[in-house]
Design an enzyme around this catalytic site. Structure first.
Site, PDB file in Angstrom:
ATOM      1  N   HIS A 294       0.805  -1.237   0.000  1.00 33.90           N
ATOM      2  CA  HIS A 294       0.000   0.000   0.000  1.00 33.90           C
ATOM      3  C   HIS A 294       0.838   1.288   0.000  1.00 33.90           C
ATOM      4  O   HIS A 294       0.545   2.237   0.737  1.00 33.90           O
ATOM      5  CB  HIS A 294      -0.950  -0.003   1.207  1.00 33.90           C
ATOM      6  CG  HIS A 294      -1.979  -1.085   1.174  1.00 33.90           C
ATOM      7  ND1 HIS A 294      -2.532  -1.575   0.015  1.00 33.90           N
ATOM      8  CD2 HIS A 294      -2.580  -1.793   2.187  1.00 33.90           C
ATOM      9  CE1 HIS A 294      -3.412  -2.519   0.308  1.00 33.90           C
ATOM     10  NE2 HIS A 294      -3.456  -2.671   1.602  1.00 33.90           N
TER      11      HIS A 294
ATOM     12  N   HIS B 180      -9.799   1.679   0.423  1.00 32.45           N
ATOM     13  CA  HIS B 180      -9.624   0.533   1.322  1.00 32.45           C
ATOM     14  C   HIS B 180     -10.685   0.500   2.431  1.00 32.45           C
ATOM     15  O   HIS B 180     -10.396   0.135   3.568  1.00 32.45           O
ATOM     16  CB  HIS B 180      -8.205   0.573   1.903  1.00 32.45           C
ATOM     17  CG  HIS B 180      -7.676  -0.737   2.367  1.00 32.45           C
ATOM     18  ND1 HIS B 180      -8.225  -1.457   3.400  1.00 32.45           N
ATOM     19  CD2 HIS B 180      -6.622  -1.471   1.923  1.00 32.45           C
ATOM     20  CE1 HIS B 180      -7.533  -2.563   3.579  1.00 32.45           C
ATOM     21  NE2 HIS B 180      -6.555  -2.602   2.697  1.00 32.45           N
TER      22      HIS B 180
ATOM     23  N   GLU C  17     -11.281  -4.129  -2.693  1.00 38.16           N
ATOM     24  CA  GLU C  17     -10.367  -3.105  -3.207  1.00 38.16           C
ATOM     25  C   GLU C  17     -10.245  -3.278  -4.720  1.00 38.16           C
ATOM     26  O   GLU C  17      -9.560  -4.176  -5.194  1.00 38.16           O
ATOM     27  CB  GLU C  17      -9.001  -3.259  -2.529  1.00 38.16           C
ATOM     28  CG  GLU C  17      -9.091  -3.231  -1.012  1.00 38.16           C
ATOM     29  CD  GLU C  17      -7.913  -3.953  -0.342  1.00 38.16           C
ATOM     30  OE1 GLU C  17      -6.753  -3.679  -0.688  1.00 38.16           O
ATOM     31  OE2 GLU C  17      -8.165  -4.800   0.529  1.00 38.16           O
TER      32      GLU C  17
HETATM   33  C1  GLA Z   1      -5.005  -5.419   2.173  1.00 37.64           C
HETATM   34  C2  GLA Z   1      -4.082  -6.551   2.168  1.00 37.64           C
HETATM   35  C3  GLA Z   1      -4.205  -7.283   3.448  1.00 37.64           C
HETATM   36  C4  GLA Z   1      -3.940  -6.368   4.609  1.00 37.64           C
HETATM   37  C5  GLA Z   1      -4.854  -5.199   4.554  1.00 37.64           C
HETATM   38  C6  GLA Z   1      -4.518  -4.209   5.628  1.00 37.64           C
HETATM   39  O1  GLA Z   1      -6.303  -5.837   2.090  1.00 37.64           O
HETATM   40  O2  GLA Z   1      -4.271  -7.400   1.079  1.00 37.64           O
HETATM   41  O3  GLA Z   1      -3.299  -8.341   3.482  1.00 37.64           O
HETATM   42  O4  GLA Z   1      -2.639  -5.898   4.525  1.00 37.64           O
HETATM   43  O5  GLA Z   1      -4.772  -4.588   3.308  1.00 37.64           O
HETATM   44  O6  GLA Z   1      -4.437  -4.769   6.890  1.00 37.64           O
END
Ligand code: GLA
Length: 382
Positions: A138, A212, A347
């Protein structure tokens, strides 16, 4: 009405709505759509942060803050017209500043994982933070989710919105090029929350933006999402290794616990998703007639309240994440301690580690090109 006609209708409504929402207009001209601005506090560096509340004539209410261009509240009706906030988060800025698992943020510059935080582009090697060891996640330690964005209010006759802008300097978090990003959230009269993304760069750079938000259609803090019915319009997914990096294959969902082509409760087979911490944290390859075309990606229903969320996106994939890392240690809104599976994320984005995977659609943005993505969350109740 079948899905295809709903899809066409939604896109037509969107076009009309957004057309009416170009540029700021006076609130007095449009009394049925409301926007309010308030101070939300200051970052540790002393930067002021604002929070906006936008509302449509049906009473659907959305809160958005300049910190992380975050969606912090989303109040939508159930089958009896009862409103509840369906996204996880906090009531105050301090709790967000203290650290959290990307509740409602705009994630980037590259959302999801880049293997070992390394990639090569045009003959040059780049190294990024491995903030989700051994991988980059991210956008790194100090990604777009932790920036204070500029904001502009948009009020039209058919929609209300907030346009956020952030200019990421060349080299920020290790990424090449100055990247100018605009993210616009628009609430329409048909209870859709539309998120549009645009970006331009002055050097070739990877980009993959997403929102997210953690949803719970029965209401945040109401328990797990395991009884909510999920349908994902994807016949394939990208299998991963034990660090959640794709192997490069495009695997069929048929015959696996990943298959949500027909509506199934999220919990129906979640126990079979082994590993630590288990659950879904996977990228689905959306069924598309044309790359980049908006299509219905997901339909989720909460049987208890009747709330339905449909997601339409231009993106090739959706990461379905079932809040597996939530463990009760975060005190959310009204002191609700969020436990494992108390929310799900959808997402909409490009596939994980695309910059290192020649078989996946490209995430490289070149100077002179424009990055765009549009994702629509449409709310109904039945
Ligand atoms: C995304 C990732 C997960 C986790 C979340 C945040 O969804 O794919 O593995 O890192 O973000 O906790």
């Amino acid at each position: 009405m079948n899905y295809r006609s709903i899809e066409i209708l939604t896109i037509a409504c969107l076009a009309v709505s957004l057309f009416a929402c170009k540029g700021p207009k006076s609130y007095k001209e449009n009394p049925d759509f409301k926007v309010e601005k308030a101070e939300f506090g200051m970052t540790k560096e002393g930067e002021p942060v604002q929070i906006f509340t936008i509302e449509n004539p049906n009473g659907v209410k959305v809160k958005l803050t300049t910190y992380g261009a975050m969606l912090t509240e989303l109040h939508v009706p159930d089958r009896n017209g009862g409103f509840t906030d369906i996204v996880l988060g906090f009531d105050d800025l301090e709790s967000y500043l203290a650290g959290h698992p990307y509740f409602g943020v705009i994630a980037g510059r590259v959302a999801n994982r880049i293997a070992k935080g390394k990639f090569s582009l045009n003959g040059k090697d780049y190294t990024l933070a491995t903030n989700n060891a051994p991988n980059h996640l991210h956008g790194g330690e100090n990604g777009l989710d932790k920036k204070v964005w500029k904001a502009e209010e948009l009020i039209g006759s058919n929609a209300v919105g907030i346009r956020f802008a952030y200019s990421s300097p060349d080299g920020e978090e290790g990424y090449p090029g100055k990247l100018d990003i605009v993210v616009t959230y628009t609430l329409t009269e048909d209870n859709s929350l539309v998120i549009e993304y645009e970006a331009v760069t002055d050097q070739a750079t990877p980009i993959n933006l997403t929102n997210h938000a953690y949803f719970n259609l029965a209401g945040e803090g109401s328990g797990t999402i395991l009884n909510q019915q999920m349908q994902i319009f994807a016949d394939h997914f990208t299998p991963v290794d034990d660090t959640l990096i794709p192997t490069g294959e495009i695997g069929p969902v048929k015959g696996t616990s990943m298959d949500f082509t027909q509506p199934m409760t999220i919990g129906s087979r979640i126990g079979k998703m082994v590993g630590d911490p288990g659950g879904y944290d996977h990228n689905y390859v959306l069924n598309k007639k044309q790359p980049g075309q908006s299509s219905l990606a997901v339909r989720v229903k909460d049987p208890s309240s009747g709330r339905v969320m449909e997601i339409y996106t231009t993106e090739p994939g959706v990461q379905f994440y079932t809040g597996n890392f939530l463990d009760g240690t975060l005190e959310g809104k009204a002191g609700n301690a969020y436990q494992k599976n108390d929310g799900f994320c959808l997402e909409c984005q490009h596939f994980p580690d695309s910059i290192n995977q020649p078989n996946f659609p490209s995430v490289v943005l070149n100077p002179g090109e424009k990055y765009t993505q549009t994702t629509i969350h449409k709310f109904t109740a039945e």
